[in-house]
Design a protein around this motif. Structure first.
Motif, short mmCIF file in Angstrom:
data_model
loop_
_atom_site.label_atom_id
_atom_site.label_comp_id
_atom_site.label_asym_id
_atom_site.label_seq_id
_atom_site.Cartn_x
_atom_site.Cartn_y
_atom_site.Cartn_z
N LEU A 214 22.19 14.34 9.55
CA LEU A 214 21.77 15.60 8.97
C LEU A 214 22.96 16.26 8.29
O LEU A 214 24.11 15.90 8.52
CB LEU A 214 21.20 16.53 10.05
N THR A 215 22.66 17.28 7.48
CA THR A 215 23.74 18.06 6.88
C THR A 215 24.33 18.96 7.97
O THR A 215 23.66 19.25 8.97
CB THR A 215 23.22 18.93 5.74
N PRO A 216 25.56 19.42 7.81
CA PRO A 216 26.16 20.31 8.82
C PRO A 216 25.29 21.54 9.08
O PRO A 216 25.18 22.00 10.22
CB PRO A 216 27.50 20.70 8.18
N GLU A 217 24.69 22.08 8.02
CA GLU A 217 23.85 23.27 8.19
C GLU A 217 22.62 22.95 9.04
O GLU A 217 22.22 23.74 9.91
CB GLU A 217 23.41 23.80 6.82
N GLU A 218 22.01 21.77 8.79
CA GLU A 218 20.84 21.36 9.56
C GLU A 218 21.20 21.13 11.03
O GLU A 218 20.44 21.48 11.93
CB GLU A 218 20.22 20.10 8.95
N ILE A 219 22.38 20.54 11.25
CA ILE A 219 22.82 20.29 12.63
C ILE A 219 22.96 21.60 13.39
O ILE A 219 22.47 21.76 14.51
CB ILE A 219 24.15 19.51 12.64
N GLU A 220 23.64 22.58 12.77
CA GLU A 220 23.87 23.86 13.44
C GLU A 220 22.56 24.58 13.70
O GLU A 220 22.36 25.16 14.78
CB GLU A 220 24.80 24.74 12.59
N ASP A 236 15.19 20.35 30.86
CA ASP A 236 14.48 19.83 29.69
C ASP A 236 15.23 18.59 29.19
O ASP A 236 16.18 18.68 28.41
CB ASP A 236 14.42 20.90 28.60
N VAL A 237 14.80 17.41 29.66
CA VAL A 237 15.51 16.15 29.35
C VAL A 237 15.48 15.86 27.86
O VAL A 237 16.48 15.43 27.25
CB VAL A 237 14.89 14.98 30.14
N GLU A 238 14.35 16.09 27.24
CA GLU A 238 14.23 15.82 25.80
C GLU A 238 15.22 16.66 25.01
O GLU A 238 15.89 16.17 24.09
CB GLU A 238 12.80 16.12 25.34
N ALA A 239 15.37 17.94 25.39
CA ALA A 239 16.30 18.82 24.69
C ALA A 239 17.74 18.37 24.91
O ALA A 239 18.57 18.41 24.01
CB ALA A 239 16.11 20.26 25.17
N MET A 240 18.05 17.91 26.13
CA MET A 240 19.40 17.42 26.42
C MET A 240 19.75 16.21 25.57
O MET A 240 20.85 16.10 25.02
CB MET A 240 19.53 17.09 27.91
N LEU A 241 18.79 15.28 25.46
CA LEU A 241 19.03 14.07 24.67
C LEU A 241 19.21 14.41 23.19
O LEU A 241 20.06 13.85 22.51
CB LEU A 241 17.87 13.09 24.85
N LEU A 246 22.79 15.46 18.41
CA LEU A 246 23.29 16.40 17.41
C LEU A 246 24.81 16.59 17.54
O LEU A 246 25.53 16.64 16.54
CB LEU A 246 22.58 17.75 17.56
N TYR A 247 25.30 16.65 18.80
CA TYR A 247 26.77 16.75 18.99
C TYR A 247 27.46 15.51 18.46
O TYR A 247 28.57 15.59 17.90
CB TYR A 247 27.09 16.94 20.47
N GLU A 248 26.82 14.37 18.63
CA GLU A 248 27.42 13.13 18.12
C GLU A 248 27.50 13.16 16.60
O GLU A 248 28.49 12.75 16.00
CB GLU A 248 26.60 11.92 18.59
#
Length: 252
Positions: A214-220, A236-241, A246-248
């Motif tokens: 994603l673009t940096p803006e989309e990631i944030e 919330d496992v799905e949110a954690m994954l 996204l952090y990666e």
């Protein structure tokens, strides 16, 4: 009108290799219900088996059936698609294994509004000639429209065996995978994944989740959403994954 008993009789005739009787009975049933998919598919099967038993002569079919092809072409030009389908069926009674005419029949049936019959013809020809890309792809499209997702996926997979780069089949398979993802992670409160796809926000989230970068803006922006979910529920496992992914992407 319930035609189930008559359909069973026609199916039994096919099993006994009494193809002439089956073809005649299926024709009668279609006269009563032109969009009966079981009768339309059964007719194709009976004609295919009859042709395998005794190979028809294309030359004889053209001499005695060519007029039906002319009528079909004229009817199509005049947008009389039901009449075109009848003419094509008459020709196929003499030359059942003509691929072009089988496909033209399916298209005429669909234009006439007989979608169950159109699907039956596409599926029957895809079973008869698995190398026919159009039959598999169009059967997949009509099955998808009916909500029969597993059957649609099987048809698109068959199409991709013929042409792995076919864009329509690839796009459709991606959509089917997306619907599967929505059902697994998708927010089960909706009655179906189609309801979610209609929702613009859900559609955007789905599209982002399928992209590898994603673009940096989309990631944030998405991280803000995901972290808000985690603030409400740390389990919330799905949110954690998703947060990890996204952090990666952010190299964090």
């Amino acid at each position: 009108m319930d035609l189930s008993k008559h359909l069973e009789k026609a199916e039994e005739a096919v099993k006994r290799k009494n193809y002439a009787f089956a073809v005649n009975l299926y024709g009668q049933l279609l006269g009563l219900q032109p969009d009966n998919g079981a009768a339309r598919g059964g007719l194709r099967t009976a004609l295919f088996k009859k042709a395998e038993q005794r190979k028809p002569s294309k030359a004889i079919a053209m001499v005695f059936g060519g007029i039906h092809l002319l009528f079909a072409k004229l009817s199509t030009t005049l947008r009389k698609n039901g009449a075109a389908a009848k003419s094509l069926e008459r020709y196929l009674a003499m030359d059942p294994l003509d691929e072009g005419v089988n496909l033209a029949l399916a298209r005429s049936l669909e234009r006439a509004g007989f979608t169950a019959s159109a699907l039956a013809v596409f599926r029957a020809w895809a079973a008869q000639e698995p190398r026919c890309l159009e039959a598999s792809r169009e059967a997949g499209r009509l099955l998808y429209a009916k909500g029969e997702l597993q059957e649609a996926l099987a048809m698109y997979e068959q199409a991709l065996k013929v042409d792995p780069r076919d864009q329509d089949a690839l796009r459709a398979r991606k959509n089917l995978a997306a619907e599967g993802a929505l059902k697994k992670t998708g927010i089960e409160t909706a009655q179906s994944s189609r309801d979610l796809i209609k929702d613009k926000d859900a559609n955007k989230r789905l599209e982002r989740a399928q992209r590898l970068q994603l673009t940096p803006e989309e990631i944030e922006a998405e991280l803000d959403e995901v972290e808000a979910r985690l603030a409400k529920s740390t389990e919330d496992v799905e949110a954690m994954l998703r947060a990890a992914a996204l952090y990666e992407m952010r190299r964090d």
